[in-house]
Design an enzyme around this catalytic site. Structure first.
Site, PDB file in Angstrom:
ATOM      1  NE  ARG A   1      -3.552   2.431   2.497  1.00 45.70           N
ATOM      2  CZ  ARG A   1      -4.087   3.045   3.536  1.00 45.70           C
ATOM      3  NH1 ARG A   1      -3.764   2.686   4.770  1.00 45.70           N
ATOM      4  NH2 ARG A   1      -4.947   4.033   3.368  1.00 45.70           N
ATOM      5  CG  HIS A   2      -0.944   4.825  -0.903  1.00 49.93           C
ATOM      6  ND1 HIS A   2      -1.141   5.547   0.252  1.00 49.93           N
ATOM      7  CD2 HIS A   2      -2.160   4.377  -1.289  1.00 49.93           C
ATOM      8  CE1 HIS A   2      -2.431   5.545   0.544  1.00 49.93           C
ATOM      9  NE2 HIS A   2      -3.073   4.837  -0.367  1.00 49.93           N
ATOM     10  N   GLY A   3       2.419   4.932   0.868  1.00 49.79           N
ATOM     11  CA  GLY A   3       2.755   5.494   2.184  1.00 49.79           C
ATOM     12  C   GLY A   3       1.745   6.541   2.638  1.00 49.79           C
TER      13      GLY A   3
ATOM     14  CB  ALA B   1       3.992   1.860   4.395  1.00 51.63           C
TER      15      ALA B   1
END
Ligand SMILES: *[C@@H]1O[C@H](CO)[C@@H](O)[C@H](O)[C@H]1NC(C)=O
Ligand SMILES: *[C@@H]1O[C@H](CO)[C@@H](O)[C@H](O)[C@H]1NC(C)=O
Ligand SMILES: *[C@@H]1O[C@H](CO)[C@@H](O)[C@H](O)[C@H]1NC(C)=O
Ligand SMILES: *[C@@H]1O[C@H](CO)[C@@H](O)[C@H](O)[C@H]1NC(C)=O
Ligand SMILES: *[C@@H]1O[C@H](CO)[C@@H](O)[C@H](O)[C@H]1NC(C)=O
Ligand SMILES: *[C@@H]1O[C@H](CO)[C@@H](O)[C@H](O)[C@H]1NC(C)=O
Length: 486
Positions: A90-92, A410
């Protein structure tokens, strides 16, 4: 005598008043703790932020050292050779979305205009500066870049034989990302982290990475944002006003009403002016200020532990019904991603088995909580015996399905395939481990931390045989002629 009595009682009164004020102050300033290890914290709000949880709240040792690798677990790397890692990340940390910013403006304005008493809390909230702008809309923040860089360094030191500079330089590390800004930026930050790892200093990717490594990534929304490409999901869930009826019912239910009353009274606002959505955005603002600026914002002081649990449940209910076990199509829409992962694992097994080089030793895929949650559900992970619904908040206190543990910023799900030397040919040479957020994740079928690859494929045989993205996501064809005749 009368006056002495009066003076005495005045003194007692003053002492009591003093104690009350200092207790109130203690509660007000200390019931929220960003540092959950601090002794005076009776509880920490930060474990209830659901999908807005910091990665550090899942792995608190990172607060001390963001590059520390969790070696307190039995990775197979000691006895076997890692062949391949496939990661879904997952994106930060990101900014609030435009929609959230709009609601925040609304409740902030209401407090400024309508709060009827200037308590310390109300004054702090009035003085709080609304610094979020529409342009920020869900973008990755600087802290989010750090999340990714540090994750890259940690993964590379967990599996040094997979993340060699040689492999990086020759484009054997594959990067796939969702088209969303925050994901593309997460991908490039992760690559920066690797570069930093190999060279021990910051080097931007723009200036000719050819001598340094291979920073190529591909955007693939069908893989990383499958939910947008699944007509059945869009029609049955996303665009369906009644699909979230459990969530809507909980917003009106007794637990939420109690929270609303309490917060309305703390804000000196009529309770009719606020609702669950506004309170949830206030709660998220506390999480954003902590995650983005590392600040304990006055918004946090609105919530006590009981309130936090209710708001966490609201967030989990939505994840459950929109991305998790609530509806089958949620998880079935991830069949394509599942097949892609296992096709890549199959290929690595077959390459290894015929003594060839592994063509894709590392595949890094950057997406969303909405990418991970359905995949985990498809694989049968974090499944509670009872569904989460509007009426069983209390019974779900110890539920497995807690988004904050599963998909913080994240968040990362790792499939690590190993080749193990075995004495006899009957033993399985290919073993696999799953890690979620850098911690071993037991397989749901065995509760063990390791599985033979063959056994895992047998466990998931029905997914291999029947779960195809196109079939799952296709809307039933309506026969207009016969419908018309009816
Ligand atoms: C958290 O609190 C503990 C104990 O008070 C302290 O030792 C530690 O350094 C603090 N950590 C951070 C990140 O502030
Ligand atoms: C799996 O690993 C975790 C973390 O190291 C450990 O606590 C747990 O006991 C292990 N489970 C099994 C069945 O080995
Ligand atoms: C993300 O990428 C865009 C476009 O490449 C850039 O303008 C923006 O500054 C980046 N954001 C961060 C936080 O790096
Ligand atoms: C919307 O969701 C409800 C509740 O699950 C369901 O009964 C209904 O069939 C759905 N409608 C559509 C158009 O999918
Ligand atoms: C590896 O190759 C051997 C010989 O071709 C074959 O019998 C075996 O099934 C293969 N194993 C796997 C896991 O593919
Ligand atoms: C639609 O329904 C009609 C009447 O029942 C039938 O004759 C026709 O074959 C159906 N068409 C399709 C494409 O199924």
């Amino acid at each position: 005598m009368n006056s002495i009595f009066l003076r005495r009682s005045q003194a007692v009164f003053n002492i009591v008043l003093f104690l009350l004020i200092s207790m109130a102050h203690f509660c007000y300033s200390n019931h929220f703790c960003a540092n959950s290890s601090a002794a005076f914290c009776s509880f920490s709000l930060t474990t209830y932020f659901g999908t807005k949880t910091r990665y550090e709240d899942v792995n608190p040792y990172l607060l001390e050292d963001p590059l520390r690798v969790n070696r307190d677990q039995e990775l197979l790397s000691d006895s076997c050779t890692p062949l391949q890692m496939i990661a879904v990340i997952r994106h930060g940390t990101r900014y609030p979305t435009k929609k959230q910013i709009k609601k925040l403006k609304q409740i902030h304005k209401m407090i400024k205009e309508k709060a009827r008493m200037d308590t310390e809390l109300v004054m702090d909230l009035k003085a709080w500066e609304m610094w979020y702008t529409d342009l920020m809309d869900g973008q990755l923040v600087t802290k989010g870049e750090e999340d990714m860089k540090n994750l890259a360094v940690r993964l590379a030191s967990m599996y040094p034989s997979l993340y060699t500079h040689e492999k990086f330089k020759t484009c054997q590390l594959k990067f796939i990302t969702s088209s969303k800004h925050r994901c593309v930026n997460s991908t490039t930050a992760f690559i920066d982290g690797l570069v930093q790892n190999y060279f021990g200093h910051q080097k931007t990717q723009v200036d000719g990475l050819t001598d340094v490594g291979c920073a190529q990534y591909v955007i693939n929304d069908e893989l990383m944002r499958f939910f947008d490409h699944c007509p059945k999901f869009l029609t049955y869930i996303e665009e369906n006003d009644t699909a979230m009826h459990q969530v809507d019912a909980f917003k009106e239910g007794p637990e939420m009403r109690r929270v609303l009353k309490k917060i309305a009274s703390a804000l000196h606002l009529p309770v009719k002016n606020i609702n669950a959505d506004l309170i949830q955005v206030a709660f998220f603002t506390c999480s954003f200020e902590l995650a983005i600026k590392n600040e304990n914002s006055p918004w946090c002081s609105l919530f006590e532990e009981e309130d936090s649990k209710v708001l966490e449940y609201l967030n989990d209910l939505k994840q459950y019904w929109k991305r998790g076990y609530g509806y089958d199509i949620n998880s079935r829409s991830s069949c394509g991603l599942f097949h892609y992962i296992f096709k890549s694992l199959d290929q690595a097994v077959s390459e290894s088995n015929s003594s060839q080089l592994i063509s894709s030793p590392v595949i890094l895929q950057f997406g969303h909580a909405e990418t991970l949650q359905p995949l985990l559900a498809l694989m049968g992970l974090f499944k509670d015996e009872e569904p989460l619904d509007a009426n069983n908040f209390a019974r779900q206190t110890h539920r497995k399905f807690r988004s904050g543990r599963i998909v913080p910023y994240a968040a990362n799900l790792l499939f690590v395939l190993y080749h193990c030397e075995t004495a006899s040919t009957s033993e399985e040479k290919y073993q696999i481990q799953l890690l979620l957020n850098e911690k071993l994740l037991p397989f749901p079928h065995s509760e063990k931390n390791v599985s033979s690859y063959q056994e895992l494929k047998e466990q998931y045989s029905s997914i291999f045989q029947s779960c195809y993205f196109k079939d799952e996501c296709e809307l039933p064809v309506i026969n207009k002629t016969s419908a018309h005749e009816l």
